[in-house]
Design a protein around this motif. Structure first.
Motif, PDB file in Angstrom:
ATOM      1  N   GLN A  26       0.826  -1.211   0.000  1.00  0.00           N
ATOM      2  CA  GLN A  26       0.000   0.000   0.000  1.00  0.00           C
ATOM      3  C   GLN A  26       0.858   1.259   0.000  1.00  0.00           C
ATOM      4  OE1 GLN A  26      -3.018  -0.044   3.067  1.00  0.00           O
ATOM      5  NE2 GLN A  26      -3.568  -2.154   2.579  1.00  0.00           N
ATOM      6  N   VAL A  27       1.917   1.258   0.789  1.00  0.00           N
ATOM      7  CA  VAL A  27       2.818   2.424   0.849  1.00  0.00           C
ATOM      8  C   VAL A  27       3.480   2.643  -0.505  1.00  0.00           C
ATOM      9  CG1 VAL A  27       4.988   3.264   1.843  1.00  0.00           C
ATOM     10  CG2 VAL A  27       3.200   2.353   3.340  1.00  0.00           C
ATOM     11  N   ALA A  28       3.903   1.571  -1.165  1.00  0.00           N
ATOM     12  CA  ALA A  28       4.568   1.684  -2.463  1.00  0.00           C
ATOM     13  C   ALA A  28       3.671   2.315  -3.518  1.00  0.00           C
ATOM     14  CB  ALA A  28       5.039   0.311  -2.929  1.00  0.00           C
ATOM     15  N   GLU A  29       2.369   2.202  -3.361  1.00  0.00           N
ATOM     16  CA  GLU A  29       1.413   2.747  -4.332  1.00  0.00           C
ATOM     17  C   GLU A  29       1.075   4.222  -4.092  1.00  0.00           C
ATOM     18  OE1 GLU A  29       0.164   1.213  -7.052  1.00  0.00           O
ATOM     19  OE2 GLU A  29       1.549  -0.414  -6.578  1.00  0.00           O
ATOM     20  N   LEU A  30       1.496   4.783  -2.970  1.00  0.00           N
ATOM     21  CA  LEU A  30       1.143   6.163  -2.646  1.00  0.00           C
ATOM     22  C   LEU A  30       1.897   7.156  -3.534  1.00  0.00           C
ATOM     23  CD1 LEU A  30       1.173   5.949   1.256  1.00  0.00           C
ATOM     24  CD2 LEU A  30      -0.839   6.060  -0.247  1.00  0.00           C
ATOM     25  N   PRO A  31       1.231   8.217  -3.974  1.00  0.00           N
ATOM     26  CA  PRO A  31       1.922   9.254  -4.745  1.00  0.00           C
ATOM     27  C   PRO A  31       3.062   9.859  -3.925  1.00  0.00           C
ATOM     28  CG  PRO A  31      -0.459   9.600  -4.778  1.00  0.00           C
ATOM     29  CD  PRO A  31      -0.187   8.512  -3.779  1.00  0.00           C
ATOM     30  N   GLY A  32       4.218   9.978  -4.537  1.00  0.00           N
ATOM     31  CA  GLY A  32       5.385  10.527  -3.857  1.00  0.00           C
ATOM     32  C   GLY A  32       6.323   9.463  -3.324  1.00  0.00           C
ATOM     33  N   VAL A  33       5.833   8.247  -3.150  1.00  0.00           N
ATOM     34  CA  VAL A  33       6.677   7.139  -2.684  1.00  0.00           C
ATOM     35  C   VAL A  33       7.253   6.460  -3.919  1.00  0.00           C
ATOM     36  CG1 VAL A  33       6.759   4.933  -1.460  1.00  0.00           C
ATOM     37  CG2 VAL A  33       5.317   6.797  -0.591  1.00  0.00           C
ATOM     38  N   THR A  34       8.575   6.469  -4.033  1.00  0.00           N
ATOM     39  CA  THR A  34       9.212   5.866  -5.202  1.00  0.00           C
ATOM     40  C   THR A  34       9.628   4.427  -4.954  1.00  0.00           C
ATOM     41  OG1 THR A  34      11.378   6.750  -4.590  1.00  0.00           O
ATOM     42  CG2 THR A  34      10.019   8.081  -6.098  1.00  0.00           C
ATOM     43  N   GLU A  35       9.862   4.075  -3.685  1.00  0.00           N
ATOM     44  CA  GLU A  35      10.288   2.720  -3.351  1.00  0.00           C
ATOM     45  C   GLU A  35       9.843   2.399  -1.937  1.00  0.00           C
ATOM     46  OE1 GLU A  35      14.692   2.453  -4.365  1.00  0.00           O
ATOM     47  OE2 GLU A  35      14.142   4.524  -4.835  1.00  0.00           O
ATOM     48  N   ALA A  36       9.558   1.127  -1.690  1.00  0.00           N
ATOM     49  CA  ALA A  36       9.272   0.656  -0.335  1.00  0.00           C
ATOM     50  C   ALA A  36       9.903  -0.721  -0.184  1.00  0.00           C
ATOM     51  CB  ALA A  36       7.770   0.599  -0.080  1.00  0.00           C
ATOM     52  N   TYR A  37      10.633  -0.913   0.895  1.00  0.00           N
ATOM     53  CA  TYR A  37      11.348  -2.162   1.138  1.00  0.00           C
ATOM     54  C   TYR A  37      10.951  -2.736   2.490  1.00  0.00           C
ATOM     55  CZ  TYR A  37      14.501  -0.192  -2.383  1.00  0.00           C
ATOM     56  OH  TYR A  37      15.018   0.367  -3.515  1.00  0.00           O
ATOM     57  N   SER A  38      10.607  -4.019   2.547  1.00  0.00           N
ATOM     58  CA  SER A  38      10.513  -4.674   3.842  1.00  0.00           C
ATOM     59  C   SER A  38      11.942  -5.042   4.225  1.00  0.00           C
ATOM     60  CB  SER A  38       9.616  -5.906   3.783  1.00  0.00           C
ATOM     61  OG  SER A  38      10.091  -6.839   2.841  1.00  0.00           O
ATOM     62  N   THR A  39      12.270  -4.892   5.504  1.00  0.00           N
ATOM     63  CA  THR A  39      13.663  -5.039   5.927  1.00  0.00           C
ATOM     64  C   THR A  39      13.782  -5.899   7.179  1.00  0.00           C
ATOM     65  OG1 THR A  39      13.566  -3.045   7.301  1.00  0.00           O
ATOM     66  CG2 THR A  39      14.243  -2.759   5.009  1.00  0.00           C
ATOM     67  N   THR A  40      15.016  -6.303   7.456  1.00  0.00           N
ATOM     68  CA  THR A  40      15.315  -6.974   8.710  1.00  0.00           C
ATOM     69  C   THR A  40      15.804  -5.916   9.692  1.00  0.00           C
ATOM     70  OG1 THR A  40      17.615  -7.390   8.089  1.00  0.00           O
ATOM     71  CG2 THR A  40      15.993  -9.096   7.522  1.00  0.00           C
ATOM     72  N   GLY A  41      15.878  -6.278  10.947  1.00  0.00           N
ATOM     73  CA  GLY A  41      16.402  -5.349  11.943  1.00  0.00           C
ATOM     74  C   GLY A  41      15.317  -4.602  12.682  1.00  0.00           C
ATOM     75  N   ASP A  42      15.637  -3.373  13.099  1.00  0.00           N
ATOM     76  CA  ASP A  42      14.748  -2.591  13.951  1.00  0.00           C
ATOM     77  C   ASP A  42      13.587  -1.932  13.214  1.00  0.00           C
ATOM     78  OD1 ASP A  42      16.408  -3.218  16.049  1.00  0.00           O
ATOM     79  OD2 ASP A  42      17.557  -1.358  15.908  1.00  0.00           O
ATOM     80  N   VAL A  43      13.631  -1.913  11.895  1.00  0.00           N
ATOM     81  CA  VAL A  43      12.610  -1.231  11.108  1.00  0.00           C
ATOM     82  C   VAL A  43      11.924  -2.256  10.215  1.00  0.00           C
ATOM     83  CG1 VAL A  43      12.202   0.574   9.385  1.00  0.00           C
ATOM     84  CG2 VAL A  43      13.974   0.881  11.108  1.00  0.00           C
ATOM     85  N   ASP A  44      10.606  -2.181  10.124  1.00  0.00           N
ATOM     86  CA  ASP A  44       9.862  -3.136   9.315  1.00  0.00           C
ATOM     87  C   ASP A  44       9.878  -2.791   7.829  1.00  0.00           C
ATOM     88  OD1 ASP A  44       9.015  -4.673  11.578  1.00  0.00           O
ATOM     89  OD2 ASP A  44       7.560  -3.090  12.007  1.00  0.00           O
ATOM     90  N   ILE A  45       9.685  -1.506   7.523  1.00  0.00           N
ATOM     91  CA  ILE A  45       9.636  -1.045   6.131  1.00  0.00           C
ATOM     92  C   ILE A  45      10.434   0.250   6.027  1.00  0.00           C
ATOM     93  CG2 ILE A  45       8.140  -0.188   4.277  1.00  0.00           C
ATOM     94  CD1 ILE A  45       5.867  -1.847   5.590  1.00  0.00           C
ATOM     95  N   ILE A  46      11.188   0.389   4.947  1.00  0.00           N
ATOM     96  CA  ILE A  46      11.852   1.648   4.638  1.00  0.00           C
ATOM     97  C   ILE A  46      11.300   2.121   3.299  1.00  0.00           C
ATOM     98  CG2 ILE A  46      14.027   2.799   4.087  1.00  0.00           C
ATOM     99  CD1 ILE A  46      15.401   0.812   5.986  1.00  0.00           C
ATOM    100  N   ALA A  47      10.786   3.347   3.288  1.00  0.00           N
ATOM    101  CA  ALA A  47      10.242   3.928   2.068  1.00  0.00           C
ATOM    102  C   ALA A  47      11.089   5.126   1.655  1.00  0.00           C
ATOM    103  CB  ALA A  47       8.797   4.368   2.288  1.00  0.00           C
ATOM    104  N   VAL A  48      11.207   5.317   0.352  1.00  0.00           N
ATOM    105  CA  VAL A  48      11.874   6.482  -0.195  1.00  0.00           C
ATOM    106  C   VAL A  48      10.789   7.381  -0.778  1.00  0.00           C
ATOM    107  CG1 VAL A  48      13.550   7.337  -1.870  1.00  0.00           C
ATOM    108  CG2 VAL A  48      13.951   5.150  -0.711  1.00  0.00           C
ATOM    109  N   VAL A  49      10.773   8.621  -0.312  1.00  0.00           N
ATOM    110  CA  VAL A  49       9.789   9.596  -0.770  1.00  0.00           C
ATOM    111  C   VAL A  49      10.525  10.698  -1.504  1.00  0.00           C
ATOM    112  CG1 VAL A  49       8.066  11.293  -0.013  1.00  0.00           C
ATOM    113  CG2 VAL A  49       8.220   9.073   1.143  1.00  0.00           C
ATOM    114  N   ARG A  50      10.035  11.033  -2.691  1.00  0.00           N
ATOM    115  CA  ARG A  50      10.629  12.125  -3.471  1.00  0.00           C
ATOM    116  C   ARG A  50       9.519  13.088  -3.866  1.00  0.00           C
ATOM    117  NH1 ARG A  50      13.983   7.706  -5.300  1.00  0.00           N
ATOM    118  NH2 ARG A  50      16.109   8.127  -4.650  1.00  0.00           N
ATOM    119  N   VAL A  51       9.695  14.342  -3.485  1.00  0.00           N
ATOM    120  CA  VAL A  51       8.699  15.379  -3.774  1.00  0.00           C
ATOM    121  C   VAL A  51       9.408  16.636  -4.261  1.00  0.00           C
ATOM    122  CG1 VAL A  51       6.963  14.506  -2.136  1.00  0.00           C
ATOM    123  CG2 VAL A  51       8.683  16.152  -1.362  1.00  0.00           C
ATOM    124  N   ALA A  52       8.644  17.511  -4.902  1.00  0.00           N
ATOM    125  CA  ALA A  52       9.215  18.724  -5.462  1.00  0.00           C
ATOM    126  C   ALA A  52       9.424  19.813  -4.420  1.00  0.00           C
ATOM    127  CB  ALA A  52       8.322  19.257  -6.585  1.00  0.00           C
TER     128      ALA A  52
END
Length: 93
Positions: A21-47
């Motif tokens: 769902q996060v990967a589909e949001l406008p402004g989100v270019t990437e979303a990764y499920s990860t190991t460690g202390d964080v469940d998901i890391i998203a990259v957001v790019r906006v003007a």
């Protein structure tokens, strides 16, 4: 272009659904499920800086299953891809 890296904590049984769902949001270019202390890391790019609130606070944080977000705004990008492109400028093969 403003880039933000968003760490997203999620209810454990909702990680794949939230990531999709996060990967589909406008402004989100990437979303990764990860190991460690964080469940998901998203990259957001906006003007513009104020668009971060729309994407992160108004959209990402409201996805069902999101528990917490932490946002890190990038100052400078360093990547091998960018360096190769910069050194190739003006060179004929």
């Amino acid at each position: 272009m403003i880039t933000a890296i968003v760490h997203i904590d999620v209810e454990a049984d909702r990680i794949p659904e939230v990531a999709a769902q996060v990967a589909e949001l406008p402004g989100v270019t990437e979303a990764y499920s990860t190991t460690g202390d964080v469940d998901i890391i998203a990259v957001v790019r906006v003007a513009q800086h104020d668009m971060l609130a729309d994407v992160i606070a108004d959209r990402v944080s409201k996805v069902s299953g999101v528990v917490r977000t932490r946002t890190y705004i990038a100052f400078q990008a360093y990547s091998q891809h960018d360096l190769e492109a910069a050194f190739a400028l003006g060179l004929d093969d």
